[in-house]
Scaffold this active site. Structure first.
Site, PDB file in Angstrom:
ATOM      1  CB  ALA A 150      40.463 -23.747   2.707  1.00  0.00           C
ATOM      2  N   GLY A 166      41.101 -23.604  -2.635  1.00  0.00           N
ATOM      3  CA  GLY A 166      39.779 -23.270  -2.362  1.00  0.00           C
ATOM      4  C   GLY A 166      39.273 -21.949  -3.455  1.00  0.00           C
ATOM      5  CD  GLU A 170      38.925 -26.957  -4.381  1.00  0.00           C
ATOM      6  OE1 GLU A 170      39.109 -26.325  -3.493  1.00  0.00           O
ATOM      7  OE2 GLU A 170      38.629 -28.045  -4.473  1.00  0.00           O
ATOM      8  CD  GLU A 206      43.810 -28.293  -3.142  1.00  0.00           C
ATOM      9  OE1 GLU A 206      44.422 -28.317  -3.977  1.00  0.00           O
ATOM     10  OE2 GLU A 206      42.433 -27.508  -3.011  1.00  0.00           O
TER      11      GLU A 206
HETATM   12  N1  DAK Z   1      45.257 -19.540   4.752  1.00  0.00           N
HETATM   13  C1  DAK Z   1      45.420 -18.705   5.856  1.00  0.00           C
HETATM   14  N2  DAK Z   1      46.307 -17.602   5.602  1.00  0.00           N
HETATM   15  C2  DAK Z   1      46.738 -17.562   4.603  1.00  0.00           C
HETATM   16  C3  DAK Z   1      46.622 -18.196   3.449  1.00  0.00           C
HETATM   17  C4  DAK Z   1      45.652 -19.325   3.528  1.00  0.00           C
HETATM   18  N3  DAK Z   1      45.413 -20.124   2.519  1.00  0.00           N
HETATM   19  N4  DAK Z   1      47.539 -17.585   2.436  1.00  0.00           N
HETATM   20  C5  DAK Z   1      47.821 -16.743   2.844  1.00  0.00           C
HETATM   21  N5  DAK Z   1      47.724 -16.614   4.047  1.00  0.00           N
HETATM   22  C6  DAK Z   1      48.264 -15.315   4.882  1.00  0.00           C
HETATM   23  C7  DAK Z   1      49.741 -15.864   5.584  1.00  0.00           C
HETATM   24  O1  DAK Z   1      49.618 -16.832   6.501  1.00  0.00           O
HETATM   25  C8  DAK Z   1      50.103 -14.227   5.915  1.00  0.00           C
HETATM   26  O2  DAK Z   1      49.740 -14.082   6.916  1.00  0.00           O
HETATM   27  P1  DAK Z   1      50.671 -13.505   8.243  1.00  0.00           P
HETATM   28  O3  DAK Z   1      51.750 -14.386   8.379  1.00  0.00           O
HETATM   29  O4  DAK Z   1      51.027 -11.947   7.635  1.00  0.00           O
HETATM   30  O5  DAK Z   1      49.806 -13.386   9.361  1.00  0.00           O
HETATM   31  C9  DAK Z   1      49.402 -13.510   4.921  1.00  0.00           C
HETATM   32  O6  DAK Z   1      48.328 -14.332   4.293  1.00  0.00           O
HETATM   33  C10 DAK Z   1      50.322 -13.163   3.554  1.00  0.00           C
HETATM   34  O7  DAK Z   1      50.799 -14.321   2.969  1.00  0.00           O
HETATM   35  P2  DAK Z   1      52.214 -14.404   2.444  1.00  0.00           P
HETATM   36  O8  DAK Z   1      53.097 -13.636   3.513  1.00  0.00           O
HETATM   37  O9  DAK Z   1      52.621 -15.935   2.537  1.00  0.00           O
HETATM   38  O10 DAK Z   1      52.358 -13.660   1.170  1.00  0.00           O
HETATM   39  P3  DAK Z   1      53.553 -14.176   0.003  1.00  0.00           P
HETATM   40  O11 DAK Z   1      53.010 -13.074  -1.104  1.00  0.00           O
HETATM   41  O12 DAK Z   1      54.719 -14.412   0.700  1.00  0.00           O
HETATM   42  O13 DAK Z   1      52.990 -15.501  -0.586  1.00  0.00           O
HETATM   43  C11 DAK Z   1      51.286 -17.007  -1.525  1.00  0.00           C
HETATM   44  C12 DAK Z   1      51.526 -15.575  -1.476  1.00  0.00           C
HETATM   45  C13 DAK Z   1      49.725 -17.222  -1.751  1.00  0.00           C
HETATM   46  C14 DAK Z   1      52.090 -17.832  -2.424  1.00  0.00           C
HETATM   47  C15 DAK Z   1      51.220 -17.735  -0.043  1.00  0.00           C
HETATM   48  O14 DAK Z   1      50.599 -17.115   1.027  1.00  0.00           O
HETATM   49  C16 DAK Z   1      50.692 -19.136  -0.147  1.00  0.00           C
HETATM   50  O15 DAK Z   1      51.348 -20.037  -0.477  1.00  0.00           O
HETATM   51  N6  DAK Z   1      49.568 -19.342   0.580  1.00  0.00           N
HETATM   52  C17 DAK Z   1      49.048 -20.471   0.676  1.00  0.00           C
HETATM   53  C18 DAK Z   1      48.398 -21.129  -0.652  1.00  0.00           C
HETATM   54  C19 DAK Z   1      47.956 -22.457  -0.206  1.00  0.00           C
HETATM   55  O16 DAK Z   1      48.600 -23.539  -0.146  1.00  0.00           O
HETATM   56  N7  DAK Z   1      46.435 -22.217   0.025  1.00  0.00           N
HETATM   57  C20 DAK Z   1      45.627 -23.477   0.383  1.00  0.00           C
HETATM   58  C21 DAK Z   1      45.458 -24.243  -0.534  1.00  0.00           C
HETATM   59  S1  DAK Z   1      44.809 -25.680  -0.190  1.00  0.00           S
HETATM   60  C22 DAK Z   1      38.916 -28.487   3.459  1.00  0.00           C
HETATM   61  C23 DAK Z   1      38.464 -28.301   2.383  1.00  0.00           C
HETATM   62  C24 DAK Z   1      39.176 -27.545   1.355  1.00  0.00           C
HETATM   63  C25 DAK Z   1      40.564 -27.276   1.626  1.00  0.00           C
HETATM   64  C26 DAK Z   1      40.988 -27.643   2.598  1.00  0.00           C
HETATM   65  C27 DAK Z   1      40.208 -28.412   3.713  1.00  0.00           C
HETATM   66  N8  DAK Z   1      38.176 -29.048   4.466  1.00  0.00           N
HETATM   67  C28 DAK Z   1      36.740 -29.294   4.052  1.00  0.00           C
HETATM   68  C29 DAK Z   1      38.598 -29.423   5.790  1.00  0.00           C
HETATM   69  C30 DAK Z   1      41.176 -26.505   0.710  1.00  0.00           C
HETATM   70  C31 DAK Z   1      42.449 -26.204   1.125  1.00  0.00           C
HETATM   71  C32 DAK Z   1      43.179 -25.442   0.239  1.00  0.00           C
HETATM   72  O17 DAK Z   1      42.400 -24.451  -0.485  1.00  0.00           O
END
Ligand code: DAK
Length: 259
Positions: free
Chosen positions: A66, A111, A114, A134
């Site tokens: 997400a 997400g 999921e 998460e």
């Molecule tokens: N959201 C927004 N931007 C994201 C993103 C995300 N999930 N994942 C990556 N990006 C963006 C980064 O911010 C970066 O943007 P800039 O800084 O260049 O503007 C760009 O994508 C490239 O990412 P990285 O520079 O970080 O790339 P790397 O190769 O170094 O790393 C990575 C790749 C996938 C390991 C890393 O980006 C990462 O850890 N990303 C986050 C993964 C993550 O934690 N995803 C979220 C999982 S929790 C909800 C319902 C559901 C959820 C939440 C709320 N509600 C109903 C309220 C679910 C939550 C989730 O999905």
């Protein structure tokens, strides 16, 4: 209308939906959710749709979760409402009448994992990675991950993935049954298309009812065995089943009409 966040291509009834935010690793923001919901709502029950493939733009990521930047300001009530809405969209995918395949071409996190798990089948590229991170954000999964991961890989490994936030590689996902094929990177959509082309030759009503029966197994309010004999009656009474039997006897290809 064309939506730049969700690119839609179609050939012979097989739709390819590409989530198109490569600059954010295809993170699911509200616009992507709206577009996914609109597609599955519009095409629900349309038998001209033989199958759907969901993939991510670029070569690095399927969906990296997400959009973290969008949900950080939510409070309890707003968060629950959004989570329910996301779950409802993913249920639309899981309950779609035609098969939906996730062509996982990179990160499938939170997400993104999921979303892939709400699809009926998952095909991964060799570089794909899956995880439910998460807890790193102080959150639980919001789009069904705590339930579907257990359904797909069992309680033990799912618990470890959900609590450690560790990512697993494509080969391990295959070993665990989270995906059914691992293909060379870049070949995910081709493999998914091949699977859908095969299913497209089958009776569409039977395919639809089979999807419903599989879902029934996980629905605590439904007696799956009862539904099976009812659906068996439904399909055997259909024109398609007469055509299927006739085609077998006449040694020809069946011409199903979804009737
Ligand atoms: N959201 C927004 N931007 C994201 C993103 C995300 N999930 N994942 C990556 N990006 C963006 C980064 O911010 C970066 O943007 P800039 O800084 O260049 O503007 C760009 O994508 C490239 O990412 P990285 O520079 O970080 O790339 P790397 O190769 O170094 O790393 C990575 C790749 C996938 C390991 C890393 O980006 C990462 O850890 N990303 C986050 C993964 C993550 O934690 N995803 C979220 C999982 S929790 C909800 C319902 C559901 C959820 C939440 C709320 N509600 C109903 C309220 C679910 C939550 C989730 O999905």
């Amino acid at each position: 209308m064309d939506n730049p966040l969700l690119l839609i291509e179609q050939e012979n009834g097989i739709y390819i939906l590409t989530i198109n935010r490569p600059e954010a690793l295809n993170a699911l923001n509200k616009g992507v959710f709206d577009a996914l919901e609109a597609f599955f709502r519009e095409h629900s029950g349309n038998y001209d749709v033989k199958g759907v493939i969901i993939t991510g733009a670029g070569t690095k990521s399927f969906v990296a979760g997400a959009d973290i930047k969008e949900f950080s300001a939510l409070d309890t009530a707003g968060g629950s409402a959004l989570s329910k809405r996301g779950q409802d969209v993913f249920f639309m995918i899981e309950r779609f009448h035609a098969p939906v395949i996730a062509a996982v071409n990179g990160f499938a996190l939170g997400g993104g994992c999921e979303l892939a798990m709400s699809c009926h089948i998952r095909v991964a590229g060799t570089h794909a990675r899956f995880g439910q991170p998460e807890v790193n954000l102080g959150l639980v999964p919001g789009y069904g991950g705590s339930q579907r991961l257990i359904q797909l890989i069992g309680k033990g490994k799912a618990t470890e993935m959900l609590l450690t936030a560790d990512m697993i590689l494509a080969d391990e996902a295959l070993r665990l049954g989270l995906v059914t094929h691992v293909v060379e990177s870049g070949q995910e959509v081709a493999k998914a298309t091949e699977i859908l082309q095969k299913i497209a030759t089958k009776g569409p009503l039977a395919v639809q009812q089979t999807i419903q029966l599989i879902n029934a197994y996980f629905d605590k309010t439904v007696d799956g065995f009862k539904k099976e004999y009812e659906d068996f009656g439904l399909t055997i009474g259909s024109e398609d089943s007469k055509e299927g039997a006739a085609a077998f006897i006449e040694k020809r290809k069946a011409e199903f009409k979804a009737r």
